[in-house]
Design an enzyme around this catalytic site. Structure first.
Site, PDB file in Angstrom:
ATOM      1  N   GLN A 138      39.805  31.458 108.951  1.00 31.38           N
ATOM      2  CA  GLN A 138      38.593  30.997 109.654  1.00 31.38           C
ATOM      3  C   GLN A 138      37.825  30.008 108.781  1.00 31.38           C
ATOM      4  O   GLN A 138      36.582  30.012 108.748  1.00 31.38           O
ATOM      5  CB  GLN A 138      37.707  32.193 110.025  1.00 31.38           C
ATOM      6  CG  GLN A 138      38.178  32.960 111.248  1.00 31.38           C
ATOM      7  CD  GLN A 138      38.029  32.157 112.529  1.00 31.38           C
ATOM      8  OE1 GLN A 138      37.214  31.249 112.647  1.00 31.38           O
ATOM      9  NE2 GLN A 138      38.849  32.484 113.519  1.00 31.38           N
ATOM     10  N   SER A 139      38.527  29.137 108.074  1.00 32.51           N
ATOM     11  CA  SER A 139      37.886  28.246 107.116  1.00 32.51           C
ATOM     12  C   SER A 139      37.007  27.187 107.783  1.00 32.51           C
ATOM     13  O   SER A 139      37.490  26.356 108.558  1.00 32.51           O
ATOM     14  CB  SER A 139      38.967  27.558 106.278  1.00 32.51           C
ATOM     15  OG  SER A 139      38.403  26.494 105.536  1.00 32.51           O
TER      16      SER A 139
END
Ligand SMILES: *Cc1c(COP(=O)(O)O)cnc(C)c1O
Length: 335
Positions: A75-76
């Site tokens: 989920q960068s």
């Protein structure tokens, strides 16, 4: 501090707002909380990575790159904002995603992962926890080279000396806003991860003489591991700026204890902070960084580690799209 000698792209109409939070301040019973809205940086929606990328992408373009290569967690925010910068510049983008917690990379995931696909990422390599990410990105660059293309590798979080300049620029902006709005903070709070934001801010404040203690709240490490990283980043930025004046010994201050059980995994303090900011100020924090950083700030004042009559500035570094990947836990309120 003149940054004009560094090539730079512009992705945000600055300054980002510095806003007082009256209802949140009242709910806490002090300190007086101001928020620096770097969640309103450009690149739809942007955050701290937007500022770093202004300098990093300018360097990529100067080197004739056609593809940005970077890495991060499933989920960068950093990967998503780098991809958005690539789109805006007409470049392509390849991501290397480290599955730090096995089974957490899912093609049907919401939040930032959904945006990777919507923004049209060229390719995602998923690698297991503990992979040498620099080597994995170098392999992508070599593959591109063999096809006659040119990749530009951006380290995780965009945290190197060049990326840190983004937070020197932020320190300058903040100094001017504090003057214009007549705000005299006792402390600045910031989430501290790959360290470019915290380290860049420490370097920037030192370089321009903005003398306010900065508290970095670790989002993945306790102070023994985090402080050396931040110090290294701050020194690299100061070297790039040719600032020789030595950094005071206490310039890098980190606090631990708020990121557990693990980077990116929810905890009750994060949930309380995200809900409180949403319900008192309609400000969206994120579950991985700013929610935990704010939980730390709240707890430090509740326990009166810092006096409640202080004035605090919280640096909002963005990340709201990840909320949608954590909807279940935020709905039930159970970490
Ligand atoms: C990356 C990130 C951070 C941490 O910043 P670093 O420069 O990596 O220390 C904080 N908040 C958000 C929303 C982020 O995406």
């Amino acid at each position: 501090m003149d940054l004009s000698r560094f090539p730079r792209r512009c992705y945000t109409t600055t300054p980002t707002p510095l806003e007082f939070l009256p209802r949140f301040t009242a709910a806490l019973g002090g300190p007086k909380v101001w928020i620096k809205r770097d969640d309103l940086c450009g690149l739809s929606p942007g955050g701290n990575k937007t500022r770093k990328l202004e300098f990093l992408v300018a360097d990529a373009l100067a080197q004739g790159a056609d593809t940005l290569i970077t890495c991060g967690a499933p989920q960068s925010n950093h990967c998503r904002i780098t991809l958005a910068a690539a789109v805006k510049e007409g470049l392509r983008c390849r991501l290397v995603i480290e599955e730090r917690i096995p089974g957490t990379f899912r093609e049907d995931a919401s939040g930032n992962h959904f945006l990777f696909r919507l923004y049209g990422v060229e390719h995602i390599d998923v690698v297991p926890a503990g992979t040498d990410m620099a080597a994995a990105m170098a392999r992508v660059a070599t593959d591109l080279q063999q096809q006659g293309r040119k990749g530009y590798v951006i380290p995780g979080g965009g945290s190197n000396a060049l990326g840190g300049l983004g937070y020197v620029a932020c320190a300058q902006e903040l100094q001017q806003q504090l003057r214009e709005q007549d705000v005299r903070p006792d402390r600045i709070f910031v989430g501290s991860g790959s360290s470019g934001t915290h380290g860049g801010l420490v370097a920037g404040c030192h370089a321009i003489g903005l003398d306010v203690p900065i508290v970095g709240i670790g989002v993945s490490r306790d102070p023994e591991q985090q402080e050396p990283l931040v110090l290294k980043e701050a020194l690299a930025v100061l070297a790039l700026l040719s600032v020789d004046r030595p950094l005071p010994a206490d310039a890098v201050q980190c606090v631990g204890g708020y990121w557990q059980p693990k980077y990116s995994l929810p905890n009750p303090g994060m949930i309380e902070a995200v809900q409180l900011l949403a319900r008192t100020e309609a400000v969206l924090l994120d579950p991985v960084y700013t929610g935990k950083a704010m939980a730390g700030m709240i707890d430090l004042y509740r326990r009166e580690v810092f006096p409640r009559d202080e004035t605090a500035v919280f640096l909002h570094t963005g990340g709201a799209p990840a909320l949608f990947a954590y909807a279940d836990v935020l709905r039930t309120g159970e970490a």
